[in-house]
Design an enzyme around this catalytic site. Structure first.
Site, mmCIF file in Angstrom:
data_model
loop_
_atom_site.group_PDB
_atom_site.id
_atom_site.type_symbol
_atom_site.label_atom_id
_atom_site.label_comp_id
_atom_site.label_asym_id
_atom_site.label_seq_id
_atom_site.Cartn_x
_atom_site.Cartn_y
_atom_site.Cartn_z
ATOM 1 N N SER A 203 27.786 33.400 39.519
ATOM 2 C CA SER A 203 29.194 32.197 38.934
ATOM 3 C C SER A 203 29.141 33.043 37.418
ATOM 4 C CB SER A 203 28.907 30.876 39.043
ATOM 5 O OG SER A 203 29.033 30.445 38.048
ATOM 6 N N TYR B 105 49.243 30.351 43.415
ATOM 7 C CA TYR B 105 47.517 29.021 43.290
ATOM 8 C C TYR B 105 47.962 28.577 44.570
ATOM 9 C CZ TYR B 105 45.607 30.882 39.371
ATOM 10 O OH TYR B 105 45.321 31.464 38.806
ATOM 11 N N THR C 121 40.474 33.156 39.586
ATOM 12 C CA THR C 121 41.147 32.303 40.034
ATOM 13 C C THR C 121 40.729 31.168 40.605
ATOM 14 O OG1 THR C 121 42.531 33.525 41.964
ATOM 15 C CG2 THR C 121 43.429 33.894 40.143
ATOM 16 N N VAL D 4 18.477 26.170 44.406
ATOM 17 C CA VAL D 4 18.017 26.950 45.965
ATOM 18 C C VAL D 4 17.691 28.451 45.445
ATOM 19 C CG1 VAL D 4 19.241 27.603 47.489
ATOM 20 C CG2 VAL D 4 19.506 25.680 46.841
ATOM 21 N N TYR E 96 45.898 42.604 41.058
ATOM 22 C CA TYR E 96 46.885 41.426 39.950
ATOM 23 C C TYR E 96 47.762 42.184 39.802
ATOM 24 C CZ TYR E 96 43.164 38.457 38.141
ATOM 25 O OH TYR E 96 42.798 37.764 37.472
#
Length: 565
Positions: free
Chosen positions: A305, A85, A520, A257, A208
């Site tokens: 999302s 990360y 992630t 929005v 992955y």
């Protein structure tokens, strides 16, 4: 553009999640912008990294009033990783801790994780309890057949230049000649660690397996999982917001929005220039408004999302499914109706069967239940994930290091679980998991614990005491939780900065970047860095360096041995 004009530029960041927060950090830290030049527009204050008191969620857009507002809620959790990360640690290394003076967030989180390392003993649970007895099907064994190994190796070694061979190919299709793969310990651990379904993208599985190859040899203990001191909202989002607010960044909440206004004076109609943002102010009866986007201004959009359209229940109330198309994806879709090459949001948000799962958060007023779970799993809270491999709805529990919320009282505990297949019927409560109340979900979980409890005096002996300790159990159905793994083809996700874009970038889990993997924080943060650097003319050579463990001979050797385990 001269210095005076540069300092009058504005950046509008749509969405309040870690992608937007990171873009703001990069604009200030690396682009030397002033905070007041940046406005973050969101429906809430956290994005997918959430965690709060149950009552706090009733103020969020779309959530219906609950009769039981007690306790806490985590819709999910994030398993961070220290080695891969890179962008996350880079950004958090610029943010001071709110609770550990003199430390950055990166230092605080890694110090906590090193002091509380993960070592999962009960990763898979069946009627023998944790599979730790050295049997042939002990979950340290991957259980691959020769055909499984060949297909998995072929997938992992497929060159990036030929990744398009996996366009719209599901994992199930890739392993069609060896369905045995889906009976292995590896798959049971993989699907419940990352929330992959058989119908999901083989392309994402390939990414992955390469990006996380370092973790392949220790997936059975999840020793590579990096945990935050509290939930990710309090440990990451709150400090980032505090730092940005201190720099003068403007946060506007309850603002949805709804539409990009594009310039139409380009004779070729191919340059993407946003000149306005139409919105609805949700806390003012959806009052409409318009933000003018001037020349030189930038727009960064969270185009999708995974927590959109979440439905909540409580201890005695089942969820009522929210059928809305994801609001963040609807804005993305509006852009695709004006320009080619901006992806295909329907690939990710039009088929919930590839993405939905249901979680439940348990709050208790004492430690009895968590102590019982610890005795059954033979591990202390904080050691990752326990999956009941024989459960029809594929139920897992995540028992956090306690406390998981700063506001928890010393007597309280909070943990969560989830069903990967919420349309399936429970083994104990004979109805689809999605239709269960919080009480029924916990009943199902207690029944699963009873089935794997190898002690002479089982957990059922304390049922009455356990129920006396329950404060609340909050179901949360997320129709798009795994949407980012949906079958897709090259071009279904837009580039971070689309071709011919003058001022619009996408910074979410639904953008196209080489090599990196979705689901992630790393992915969103890197997208934000790429977008900022592009528009500010910062050389791409200065992008955070990514590790390539899939090219490390020592890591590959360990992976090869793991395949033979």
């Amino acid at each position: 553009m001269d210095k005076e004009n540069t300092m009058t530029r504005k950046a509008y960041l749509i969405g309040a999640g870690i992608g937007s927060l990171s873009a703001a950090v990069y604009l200030i830290r690396d682009g030397h912008w002033d905070g007041p030049q940046i406005t973050i527009l969101g429906l809430e204050d956290h994005g997918a990294n959430d965690g709060n008191r149950v009552a706090a969620y009733e103020t969020e857009y779309g959530h219906k009033a609950l009769s039981n507002k007690a306790g806490f809620l985590n819709r999910g959790g994030r398993m961070l990783n220290e080695e891969t990360y890179e962008n996350l640690w880079d950004v958090l290394g610029s943010i001071p801790s709110l609770t550990s003076p003199g430390k950055t967030l990166t230092q605080e989180i890694l110090d906590f994780d090193h002091a509380h390392p993960t070592k999962d003993i009960g990763r898979l649970m069946d009627t023998r309890g944790p599979r730790t007895r050295g049997d042939a099907d002990d979950y340290s064994h991957m259980q691959f057949s020769k055909a499984d190994r060949v297909l998995l190796t072929k997938l992992m070694t497929l060159p990036e230049s030929r990744e398009s061979r996996l366009d719209d190919v599901s994992i199930e299709e890739w392993f069609a000649s060896s369905p045995h793969f889906f009976t292995t310990n590896f798959w049971r651990m993989w699907e419940t660690t990352f929330a992959f379904l058989r119908s999901n993208s083989a392309m994402e599985l390939r990414r992955y397996m390469n990006r996380m190859i370092l973790e392949f040899s220790r997936i059975n203990t999840l020793e590579g999982v990096t945990r935050t001191p509290y939930n990710q909202y309090e440990s990451i989002i709150v400090p980032m917001r505090a730092w940005l607010e201190g720099k003068g960044v403007e946060f506007v909440g309850n603002r949805k929005v709804t539409e990009f206004v594009f310039a139409d004076d380009d004779p070729m109609r191919d340059r993407i220039t946003v000149i306005g943002l139409k919105y609805e102010q949700v806390d003012k009866d959806n009052q409409p408004g318009l933000i003018d986007v001037n020349e030189g201004d930038l727009v960064f959009c969270t185009n999708g999302s995974i927590t959109d359209s979440t439905s909540l229940g409580d201890l005695d109330t089942a969820i009522v499914e929210d059928e809305r198309y994801a609001p963040s994806a609807a804005l993305w879709k509006q852009a695709t109706e004006h320009f080619y090459g901006l992806g295909n949001p329907d690939k990710f948000f039009a088929d919930r069967t590839q993405s939905e799962w249901t979680s439940f958060t348990v709050t208790t007023n004492n430690h009895l239940l968590v102590n019982e779970i610890s005795a059954i799993t033979r591990q202390l809270p904080g050691n990752a994930l326990n999956t009941f491999v024989d459960s029809n709805a594929v139920v897992s529990l995540v028992i956090h290091h306690q406390p998981h919320f700063a506001a928890q009282q010393p007597n309280e505990t909070v943990f969560w679980g989830y069903s990967l297949y919420p349309r399936r019927t429970g083994d104990v409560v004979k109805k689809p998991f999605i239709e269960m109340t919080g009480r029924e979900m916990l009943t199902e979980a207690l029944g699963q614990l009873e089935r794997v409890d190898t002690r002479a005096v089982k957990i059922s002996a304390k049922t009455e005491e356990i129920w006396d300790s329950i404060v609340n159990v909050v179901p949360a159905h997320m129709p798009y939780a795994s949407a980012l793994f949906a079958r897709r083809a090259k071009g279904d996700r837009p580039e971070v900065v689309p071709a011919n874009s003058v001022n619009l970038a996408f910074i979410s889990q639904f953008v196209e970047m080489p090599f990196d993997m979705v689901f992630t924080e790393q992915y969103s943060v890197r997208a934000a860095q790429i977008a900022v650097y592009h528009f500010l003319g910062i050389p791409s050579e200065r992008l955070t360096t990514l590790h390539h463990y899939e090219k490390d001979p020592r890591v590959l050797a360990k992976a090869a041995l793991t395949m033979l385990r």
